[in-house]
Design a protein around this motif. Structure first.
Motif, PDB file in Angstrom:
ATOM      1  N   GLY A   1      17.533  32.199   6.672  1.00 43.49           N
ATOM      2  CA  GLY A   1      16.959  31.203   5.767  1.00 43.49           C
ATOM      3  C   GLY A   1      15.544  30.877   6.190  1.00 43.49           C
ATOM      4  O   GLY A   1      14.870  31.678   6.835  1.00 43.49           O
ATOM      5  N   ARG A   2      15.127  29.689   5.813  1.00 44.63           N
ATOM      6  CA  ARG A   2      13.785  29.235   6.186  1.00 44.63           C
ATOM      7  C   ARG A   2      13.838  27.756   6.511  1.00 44.63           C
ATOM      8  O   ARG A   2      14.776  27.051   6.097  1.00 44.63           O
ATOM      9  N   VAL A   3      12.828  27.291   7.230  1.00 46.18           N
ATOM     10  CA  VAL A   3      12.800  25.889   7.642  1.00 46.18           C
ATOM     11  C   VAL A   3      12.489  25.021   6.434  1.00 46.18           C
ATOM     12  O   VAL A   3      11.524  25.261   5.718  1.00 46.18           O
ATOM     13  N   LEU A   4      13.339  24.031   6.227  1.00 45.05           N
ATOM     14  CA  LEU A   4      13.178  23.137   5.077  1.00 45.05           C
ATOM     15  C   LEU A   4      12.365  21.908   5.436  1.00 45.05           C
ATOM     16  O   LEU A   4      11.487  21.483   4.702  1.00 45.05           O
ATOM     17  N   ARG A   5      12.670  21.313   6.584  1.00 45.23           N
ATOM     18  CA  ARG A   5      11.903  20.145   7.032  1.00 45.23           C
ATOM     19  C   ARG A   5      11.928  20.097   8.546  1.00 45.23           C
ATOM     20  O   ARG A   5      12.820  20.660   9.186  1.00 45.23           O
ATOM     21  N   ILE A   6      10.953  19.410   9.091  1.00 47.08           N
ATOM     22  CA  ILE A   6      10.791  19.448  10.546  1.00 47.08           C
ATOM     23  C   ILE A   6      10.650  18.038  11.113  1.00 47.08           C
ATOM     24  O   ILE A   6      10.253  17.105  10.427  1.00 47.08           O
ATOM     25  N   SER A   7      11.008  17.949  12.378  1.00 49.16           N
ATOM     26  CA  SER A   7      10.696  16.765  13.172  1.00 49.16           C
ATOM     27  C   SER A   7      10.110  17.307  14.480  1.00 49.16           C
ATOM     28  O   SER A   7      10.101  18.521  14.679  1.00 49.16           O
ATOM     29  N   PRO A   8       9.631  16.464  15.374  1.00 46.29           N
ATOM     30  CA  PRO A   8       9.016  17.011  16.588  1.00 46.29           C
ATOM     31  C   PRO A   8       9.947  17.885  17.422  1.00 46.29           C
ATOM     32  O   PRO A   8       9.514  18.848  18.027  1.00 46.29           O
ATOM     33  N   THR A   9      11.230  17.558  17.449  1.00 44.09           N
ATOM     34  CA  THR A   9      12.125  18.309  18.343  1.00 44.09           C
ATOM     35  C   THR A   9      13.243  19.031  17.617  1.00 44.09           C
ATOM     36  O   THR A   9      14.097  19.625  18.274  1.00 44.09           O
ATOM     37  N   ALA A  10      13.284  18.988  16.334  1.00 46.57           N
ATOM     38  CA  ALA A  10      14.356  19.666  15.596  1.00 46.57           C
ATOM     39  C   ALA A  10      13.835  20.085  14.226  1.00 46.57           C
ATOM     40  O   ALA A  10      12.788  19.613  13.783  1.00 46.57           O
ATOM     41  N   ALA A  11      14.575  20.979  13.609  1.00 45.30           N
ATOM     42  CA  ALA A  11      14.191  21.433  12.266  1.00 45.30           C
ATOM     43  C   ALA A  11      15.444  21.726  11.469  1.00 45.30           C
ATOM     44  O   ALA A  11      16.457  22.157  12.015  1.00 45.30           O
ATOM     45  N   THR A  12      15.374  21.477  10.168  1.00 47.08           N
ATOM     46  CA  THR A  12      16.480  21.769   9.262  1.00 47.08           C
ATOM     47  C   THR A  12      16.207  23.096   8.574  1.00 47.08           C
ATOM     48  O   THR A  12      15.125  23.303   8.033  1.00 47.08           O
ATOM     49  N   VAL A  13      17.200  23.977   8.635  1.00 45.53           N
ATOM     50  CA  VAL A  13      17.039  25.316   8.074  1.00 45.53           C
ATOM     51  C   VAL A  13      17.856  25.422   6.790  1.00 45.53           C
ATOM     52  O   VAL A  13      19.053  25.102   6.785  1.00 45.53           O
ATOM     53  N   LEU A  14      17.221  25.838   5.711  1.00 43.48           N
ATOM     54  CA  LEU A  14      17.908  26.065   4.441  1.00 43.48           C
ATOM     55  C   LEU A  14      18.427  27.500   4.430  1.00 43.48           C
ATOM     56  O   LEU A  14      17.655  28.448   4.550  1.00 43.48           O
ATOM     57  N   LEU A  15      19.741  27.650   4.287  1.00 44.40           N
ATOM     58  CA  LEU A  15      20.342  28.986   4.321  1.00 44.40           C
ATOM     59  C   LEU A  15      20.100  29.721   3.012  1.00 44.40           C
ATOM     60  O   LEU A  15      19.906  29.100   1.965  1.00 44.40           O
ATOM     61  N   ILE A  16      20.174  31.042   3.078  1.00 49.51           N
ATOM     62  CA  ILE A  16      19.965  31.830   1.852  1.00 49.51           C
ATOM     63  C   ILE A  16      21.158  31.694   0.911  1.00 49.51           C
ATOM     64  O   ILE A  16      21.068  32.074  -0.249  1.00 49.51           O
ATOM     65  N   THR A  17      22.269  31.130   1.393  1.00 49.60           N
ATOM     66  CA  THR A  17      23.438  30.950   0.526  1.00 49.60           C
ATOM     67  C   THR A  17      23.324  29.693  -0.327  1.00 49.60           C
ATOM     68  O   THR A  17      24.170  29.475  -1.197  1.00 49.60           O
ATOM     69  N   ASP A  18      22.329  28.862  -0.083  1.00 48.36           N
ATOM     70  CA  ASP A  18      22.168  27.643  -0.875  1.00 48.36           C
ATOM     71  C   ASP A  18      21.643  28.001  -2.273  1.00 48.36           C
ATOM     72  O   ASP A  18      20.801  28.894  -2.404  1.00 48.36           O
ATOM     73  N   PRO A  19      22.118  27.300  -3.293  1.00 49.78           N
ATOM     74  CA  PRO A  19      21.634  27.605  -4.658  1.00 49.78           C
ATOM     75  C   PRO A  19      20.134  27.381  -4.846  1.00 49.78           C
ATOM     76  O   PRO A  19      19.563  27.863  -5.818  1.00 49.78           O
TER      77      PRO A  19
END
Lengths: 320, 156
Positions: free
Chosen positions: A106-124
């Motif tokens: 997937g790709r990074v959807l949103r970030i914080s200084p020490t973590a990041a949320t990844v959007l999977l390719i399975t998401d619509p």
């Protein structure tokens, strides 16, 4: 005879200290079991990390490993995402590609200084332009939700594509490097009224079994974002081959590095990918000009024309 | 706050996060917030909501503010409802759970609409139903455990 008597004595009659010895052995066995469990876990981790490191990043791209610290969690987890333990402090930015040894995750959807949320390719909401590896048929792959197959959109009725064919990134969206495997075609159907084929594909990774992933960075982007080459980025000193080559032996050319059009302004990171050619060297100056201190541009995508305007602007202001 | 209560609320937080990992899309901390509003001083639910908001905002994928709306609406429903019902009535908790399930469906849909996202409706409906069912049951369990805490005036 004496030996038999001695053996009989020591085996069946003389039990002094046997209980203490038994307790000691049981304790040792518990410790050994615990150690074995830890070593098995370490061996499993080493195997996974070895697979991650065996993945060669495309030319001009570097990779950085990250650990998954949480999958979907809580009432606000509406998208197919997971959380990784690297954030903007390590050079991660929105849309950073995330891959596993099997393929694109997937790709990074949103970030914080020490973590990041990844959007999977399975998401619509995930759509990635891809090309089939064998027939070079282009399309856009879209997620359909958890535990559902992906859909390949906008493939014309006559376009050649086969079941079992691997779909790789085409690089047209300028987020993912070209040639990363994304999914495998599982079924091809035709609808009478539609102009396009109905194609389903499965992702190449198991979302719930992922523990570590790798993020891909353009070499210049990571250097300019962090101000210095990130420490965990492995040095690519050997000739880099793209992950997937098209049939026929034609090696796809690496995309030119995006970002500032003045590579000479960026100090090349030691050992980071291929050296960036400096156009200043190709055009010899007629007169020696005293070298000015060059600064890395603050905006990665700032066009040189904009930079030129910014440099000129104070001169006009002072002249008025 | 008494040490037993500190341990209780810490365990509620840990177990809630663990259960949220097991059943994504369901808030296992919301019943704890209602119980804190019923049984503790007003500072306790405020602190708990503050901490739990950070957990929800950090782990969720919605834009910042969804958690505030979620807990704000829950607190509003509770204050509105306890004028009409007995606050510790199981029927009231059942209605509150149903409202929470409906609110989950509505809130996620609105946030997704604002972000131009598509959300799988089947999954959202399932999560809403789970939320509606789990809320009163979990509240009942927490209520019982809280009443048997040491030094609690209700403890037997």
């Amino acid at each position: 005879m004496h030996g038999q008597v001695s053996s009989f004595w020591s085996r069946y009659l003389y039990f002094v200290g046997i209980r203490q010895q038994n307790d000691q052995l049981l304790s040792d066995l518990e410790a050994a079991k615990k150690e074995l469990s830890e070593l098995r876990e370490s061996a499993s981790e080493v195997e996974r990390l070895r697979q991650l490191l065996s993945m060669t990043p495309p030319a001009d791209w570097t990779r950085q490993g990250a650990r998954i610290i949480s999958h979907r969690l809580g009432p606000n987890a509406a998208l197919e995402t997971f959380l990784i333990d690297k954030g903007s402090a390590r050079g991660v930015s929105v849309n950073t590609p995330v891959v596993s040894p099997d393929g694109v995750v997937g790709r990074v959807l949103r970030i914080s200084p020490t973590a990041a949320t990844v959007l999977l390719i399975t998401d619509p909401n995930s759509r990635i332009p891809v090309v089939s590896q064998k027939n070079r048929t282009q399309g856009i792959i879209k997620g359909e939700g958890p535990s559902k197959e992906l859909t390949l959109l906008y493939v014309a009725q006559g376009a050649p594509i086969e079941e079992g064919e691997i779909l790789v990134t085409s690089g047209l969206e300028e987020i993912f490097p070209k040639g990363l495997p994304v999914a495998r075609v599982t079924s091809i159907g035709r609808s009478g009224s539609s102009l396009f084929q109905l194609i389903a594909a499965v992702p190449l990774f198991a979302p719930l079994q992922l523990e570590e992933v790798a993020m891909l960075f353009k070499a210049t982007a990571l250097t300019s974002a962090t101000g210095a080459p990130a420490t965990p980025v492995p040095v690519v000193s050997q000739p880099v081959t793209p992950l997937v080559t098209p049939p026929g032996g034609a090696v796809p050319l690496a995309k030119p590095v995006k970002g500032p059009k003045t590579p000479a302004a960026i100090p090349p990171a030691p050992g980071q990918g291929a050296p960036v050619p400096a156009p200043v060297i190709q055009a010899p100056a007629p007169q020696p000009v005293p070298a000015k201190p060059v600064e890395a541009p603050k905006k990665r995508d700032a066009a040189p024309a904009d930079a030129e305007k910014k440099r000129r602007k104070p001169a006009r202001t002072t002249g008025q | 706050m008494r040490p037993a209560n500190i341990v209780f609320w810490s365990l509620v937080t840990l177990l809630g996060v663990w259960l949220q990992n097991l059943v994504p899309g369901v808030d296992f901390l919301a019943p704890g917030l209602i119980l804190a509003m019923q049984e503790e001083k007003w500072t306790v639910p405020v602190w708990l909501a503050f901490i739990w908001l950070f957990i929800h905002e950090g782990t969720g994928s919605m834009p910042f503010g969804a958690g505030i709306l979620w807990y704000g609406a829950l607190a509003g429903l509770y204050f509105f409802g306890h004028w009409l019902f007995e606050a510790r009535n199981f029927l009231f908790m059942f209605i509150l759970g149903a409202c929470l399930g409906a609110m989950h469906f509505f809130l996620i849909n609105v946030m997704a609409l604002l972000q131009d996202w598509s959300i799988p409706m089947e999954r959202l409906l399932t999560e809403s139903a789970q939320q509606a069912l789990i809320f009163p049951i979990e509240w009942g369990l927490l209520y019982l455990i809280h009443h048997y805490l040491p030094e609690n005036r209700h403890a037997a």
